[in-house]
Motif scaffolding. Structure first.
Motif, mmCIF file in Angstrom:
data_model
loop_
_atom_site.group_PDB
_atom_site.id
_atom_site.type_symbol
_atom_site.label_atom_id
_atom_site.label_comp_id
_atom_site.label_asym_id
_atom_site.label_seq_id
_atom_site.Cartn_x
_atom_site.Cartn_y
_atom_site.Cartn_z
ATOM 1 N N ASP A 3 2.704 -4.348 -4.606
ATOM 2 C CA ASP A 3 2.326 -4.138 -3.213
ATOM 3 C C ASP A 3 2.243 -2.641 -2.908
ATOM 4 O OD1 ASP A 3 5.560 -5.115 -1.790
ATOM 5 O OD2 ASP A 3 5.007 -3.884 -3.504
ATOM 6 N N LEU A 4 1.666 -2.341 -1.763
ATOM 7 C CA LEU A 4 1.538 -0.974 -1.279
ATOM 8 C C LEU A 4 0.889 -0.025 -2.286
ATOM 9 C CD1 LEU A 4 4.960 -0.805 0.562
ATOM 10 C CD2 LEU A 4 2.719 -1.160 1.575
ATOM 11 N N VAL A 5 -0.189 -0.479 -2.855
ATOM 12 C CA VAL A 5 -0.967 0.358 -3.751
ATOM 13 C C VAL A 5 -2.315 0.593 -3.085
ATOM 14 C CG1 VAL A 5 -2.032 0.517 -6.031
ATOM 15 C CG2 VAL A 5 0.148 -0.648 -5.752
ATOM 16 N N THR A 6 -2.806 1.808 -3.163
ATOM 17 C CA THR A 6 -4.129 2.069 -2.612
ATOM 18 C C THR A 6 -5.156 1.858 -3.718
ATOM 19 O OG1 THR A 6 -3.181 3.676 -1.144
ATOM 20 C CG2 THR A 6 -5.549 3.756 -1.421
ATOM 21 N N SER A 7 -6.149 1.051 -3.390
ATOM 22 C CA SER A 7 -7.147 0.739 -4.394
ATOM 23 C C SER A 7 -8.074 1.919 -4.627
ATOM 24 C CB SER A 7 -7.965 -0.463 -3.927
ATOM 25 O OG SER A 7 -9.064 -0.650 -4.768
ATOM 26 N N ASN A 126 -11.964 -2.485 4.163
ATOM 27 C CA ASN A 126 -10.634 -2.528 4.769
ATOM 28 C C ASN A 126 -9.741 -1.454 4.148
ATOM 29 O OD1 ASN A 126 -10.398 -5.062 6.679
ATOM 30 N ND2 ASN A 126 -11.743 -5.588 4.975
ATOM 31 N N LYS A 127 -10.003 -0.217 4.572
ATOM 32 C CA LYS A 127 -9.316 0.908 3.942
ATOM 33 C C LYS A 127 -7.844 0.980 4.326
ATOM 34 C CE LYS A 127 -13.409 3.750 3.346
ATOM 35 N NZ LYS A 127 -13.804 3.015 2.148
ATOM 36 N N ASP A 128 -7.478 0.263 5.377
ATOM 37 C CA ASP A 128 -6.098 0.352 5.853
ATOM 38 C C ASP A 128 -5.167 -0.635 5.159
ATOM 39 O OD1 ASP A 128 -7.770 -1.580 7.081
ATOM 40 O OD2 ASP A 128 -6.181 -2.009 8.527
ATOM 41 N N TRP A 129 -5.736 -1.579 4.430
ATOM 42 C CA TRP A 129 -4.901 -2.644 3.871
ATOM 43 C C TRP A 129 -4.490 -2.290 2.435
ATOM 44 C CZ3 TRP A 129 -2.743 -6.702 6.293
ATOM 45 C CH2 TRP A 129 -2.130 -7.661 5.500
ATOM 46 N N PRO A 130 -3.189 -2.400 2.121
ATOM 47 C CA PRO A 130 -2.786 -2.077 0.748
ATOM 48 C C PRO A 130 -3.256 -3.143 -0.239
ATOM 49 C CG PRO A 130 -0.895 -2.837 2.017
ATOM 50 C CD PRO A 130 -2.059 -2.802 2.963
ATOM 51 N N ILE A 131 -4.124 -2.763 -1.139
ATOM 52 C CA ILE A 131 -4.689 -3.704 -2.103
ATOM 53 C C ILE A 131 -4.659 -3.030 -3.476
ATOM 54 C CG2 ILE A 131 -6.705 -5.111 -2.709
ATOM 55 C CD1 ILE A 131 -7.700 -4.601 0.189
ATOM 56 N N PHE A 172 -7.673 -13.460 0.912
ATOM 57 C CA PHE A 172 -8.806 -13.323 -0.010
ATOM 58 C C PHE A 172 -8.741 -11.997 -0.773
ATOM 59 C CE2 PHE A 172 -13.366 -12.512 -0.984
ATOM 60 C CZ PHE A 172 -13.668 -13.675 -1.659
ATOM 61 N N PHE A 173 -8.240 -10.924 -0.116
ATOM 62 C CA PHE A 173 -8.143 -9.636 -0.814
ATOM 63 C C PHE A 173 -7.289 -9.781 -2.071
ATOM 64 C CE2 PHE A 173 -8.308 -7.352 3.568
ATOM 65 C CZ PHE A 173 -9.633 -7.684 3.692
ATOM 66 N N HIS A 174 -6.255 -10.609 -1.978
ATOM 67 C CA HIS A 174 -5.347 -10.767 -3.125
ATOM 68 C C HIS A 174 -5.732 -11.939 -4.019
ATOM 69 C CE1 HIS A 174 -2.380 -7.680 -2.061
ATOM 70 N NE2 HIS A 174 -2.785 -7.919 -0.829
ATOM 71 N N ARG A 341 6.732 -12.039 -5.069
ATOM 72 C CA ARG A 341 7.167 -12.961 -4.020
ATOM 73 C C ARG A 341 6.994 -12.399 -2.609
ATOM 74 N NH1 ARG A 341 12.459 -15.280 -6.339
ATOM 75 N NH2 ARG A 341 11.234 -16.583 -7.711
ATOM 76 N N LYS A 342 7.357 -11.108 -2.475
ATOM 77 C CA LYS A 342 7.357 -10.523 -1.129
ATOM 78 C C LYS A 342 5.954 -10.575 -0.515
ATOM 79 C CE LYS A 342 8.172 -6.071 0.818
ATOM 80 N NZ LYS A 342 8.258 -4.694 0.314
ATOM 81 N N ILE A 343 4.971 -10.134 -1.275
ATOM 82 C CA ILE A 343 3.620 -10.087 -0.704
ATOM 83 C C ILE A 343 3.028 -11.488 -0.576
ATOM 84 C CG2 ILE A 343 2.317 -9.645 -2.842
ATOM 85 C CD1 ILE A 343 0.891 -7.467 -0.901
ATOM 86 N N ILE A 344 3.349 -12.387 -1.512
ATOM 87 C CA ILE A 344 2.791 -13.745 -1.406
ATOM 88 C C ILE A 344 3.369 -14.454 -0.176
ATOM 89 C CG2 ILE A 344 2.562 -16.008 -2.528
ATOM 90 C CD1 ILE A 344 2.517 -14.554 -5.223
ATOM 91 N N ARG A 345 4.666 -14.233 0.092
ATOM 92 C CA ARG A 345 5.265 -14.822 1.312
ATOM 93 C C ARG A 345 4.552 -14.323 2.560
ATOM 94 N NH1 ARG A 345 10.837 -14.755 -0.654
ATOM 95 N NH2 ARG A 345 11.139 -16.809 -1.576
ATOM 96 N N MET A 346 4.229 -13.037 2.549
ATOM 97 C CA MET A 346 3.521 -12.475 3.697
ATOM 98 C C MET A 346 2.136 -13.123 3.840
ATOM 99 S SD MET A 346 2.656 -8.500 4.283
ATOM 100 C CE MET A 346 1.387 -8.593 3.033
ATOM 101 N N LEU A 347 1.463 -13.333 2.696
ATOM 102 C CA LEU A 347 0.130 -13.958 2.735
ATOM 103 C C LEU A 347 0.222 -15.410 3.216
ATOM 104 C CD1 LEU A 347 -1.378 -12.559 -0.604
ATOM 105 C CD2 LEU A 347 -1.857 -11.779 1.729
#
Ligand SMILES: [Zn+2]
Length: 375
Positions: A3-7, A126-131, A172-174, A341-347
């Motif tokens: 998580d929290l990676v800039t593409s 979506n430049k603001d979203w960490p992907i 969808f981003f993930h 887990r953390k990011i999937i729970r958020m999704l």
């Protein structure tokens, strides 16, 4: 998945097809011009969800004609023949012409192209979203993973328009695995990911699977292949509404073809008879009729053989099923990818919100992108 990676896509231009820096200044229409024209005024405005990074979260609006992304000219040219054929298939389906299996196969290549194109395109927007960096581009994902395409009659038979659902939000981003496309009076649901259908279609599948977290994204490892050599419909443990047409296709694992456990399994008669001639990893299109699997020869027509009888339901009902399917995908990923887990729970939370809105009939925040006439 970290998580929290800039593409890299949010920082510099990459070709949407090959993933390299574009060799020249070319733009690809992810939603092709022919499709925009087929579904209304080509200059009409287009609503692509909301801008999550701006105060008041305004709608993201484009001229339909301007929804383009960087591409090499040569890459663009490589796909132009597929684009022309896809136009023909869609026009035939809208005119009630029955397509042979080889055209469904080709049409699913096009759906792969559009789905991944929308994914890369939306990461760029979506430049603001960490992907995390995408692990693949269009070239690496067309006809590479199991896939299905379901086709329904739109409950509004006179509808003229184009809309996409589930292809421009964080889920969808993930997981760019499933989306829905409405083209005038037809509704398409397309999904593709590794081992989506393999096991229940009777093809070799891994009993062991684990994930490795790396800076450049998650890598999946598989081992201990087995096969039943027996198709067991329904291939999905999830029920979409009974479609007018359904095409299912297992794609073999290219990197494992010569593997010591996978190799002998795919040499089995069950698999070898279903591999398409002149294709390395594609198998025959399969239709399901009265719970029986029918593997088609390339020239066989994919008739409306599906039983139970096709259902015609409101788009809202399709959205709800789509979000429920995504919930299933995310829940499965939660088990498989403990490190994420953390990011999937958020999704999952995000998807639940979308599902609640779909049930309440609120479309725009769940990725419903209606086309409206230009002012
Ligand atoms: Zn390229």
């Amino acid at each position: 998945m970290s998580d929290l990676v800039t593409s890299v896509l949010q920082m510099e231009k990459r070709c949407i097809f090959c993933g390299d820096k574009p060799t020249d200044k070319n733009r690809e229409h992810v939603i092709p011009r022919w499709l925009i024209s087929l579904t209304g005024d080509p200059r009409r405005d287009w609503y692509l969800g909301i801008q999550t990074n701006k105060p008041g979260r305004p709608e993201r609006r484009f001229s339909a004609d301007q929804f383009t992304f960087p591409a090499c000219e040569s890459c663009n040219t490589r796909y132009s023949a597929l684009e022309a054929r896809a136009k023909g298939y869609v026009e035939k389906l809208l005119a009630d012409v029955i397509l042979p299996a080889r055209e469904w196969d080709d049409l699913m290549d096009w759906f792969d192209k559009v789905r991944i194109g929308l994914w890369i395109g939306n990461i760029i927007l979506n430049k603001d979203w960490p992907i995390p960096n995408p692990g693949f581009y269009i070239d690496q994902r067309v006809a590479k993973k199991d896939r299905f395409l379901l086709v329904y009659e739109n409950a509004e038979p006179d509808y003229v328009g184009l809309n996409m659902t589930g292809a421009s939000d964080p889920v969808f981003f993930h997981f760019p695995s499933v989306f829905m496309l409405v083209i005038n009076r037809l509704v398409f649901i397309n999904a593709s990911y590794e081992f989506l259908l393999t096991a229940r279609m009777g093809f070799p599948y891994p009993k062991k699977m684990w994930f490795e977290e790396r800076v450049e994204g998650t890598r999946r490892h598989v081992d201990d292949f087995t096969a039943t050599y027996r198709p067991r419909p329904p291939f999905l443990r999830f029920s979409f509404y009974p479609p007018k047409f359904s095409a299912h296709q297992t794609i073999l694992i290219e990197s494992a073809l010569d593997g010591e456990d996978y190799g002998p399994l795919i040499a089995h008669e069950y698999v070898s008879r279903k591999r398409l001639p002149h294709e390395k990893i594609k198998t025959r299109i399969c239709a399901v009729d009265n719970d029986k699997a029918r593997f088609l020869d390339p020239d066989d027509l994919l008739e409306e053989i599906n039983q139970p009888k096709p259902m015609v339901v409101d788009l809202k009902q399709h959205y709800i099923r789509l979000f429920e399917f995504r919930n299933r995908l995310l829940t499965q990923s939660l088990e498989e990818q403990p490190a994420a887990r953390k990011i999937i729970r958020m999704l999952i939370g995000y998807n639940d919100g979308g599902l609640a809105q779909a049930k309440a009939g609120i479309g725009s925040n769940v990725g419903l992108q209606p086309t409206r006439p230009a002012k």
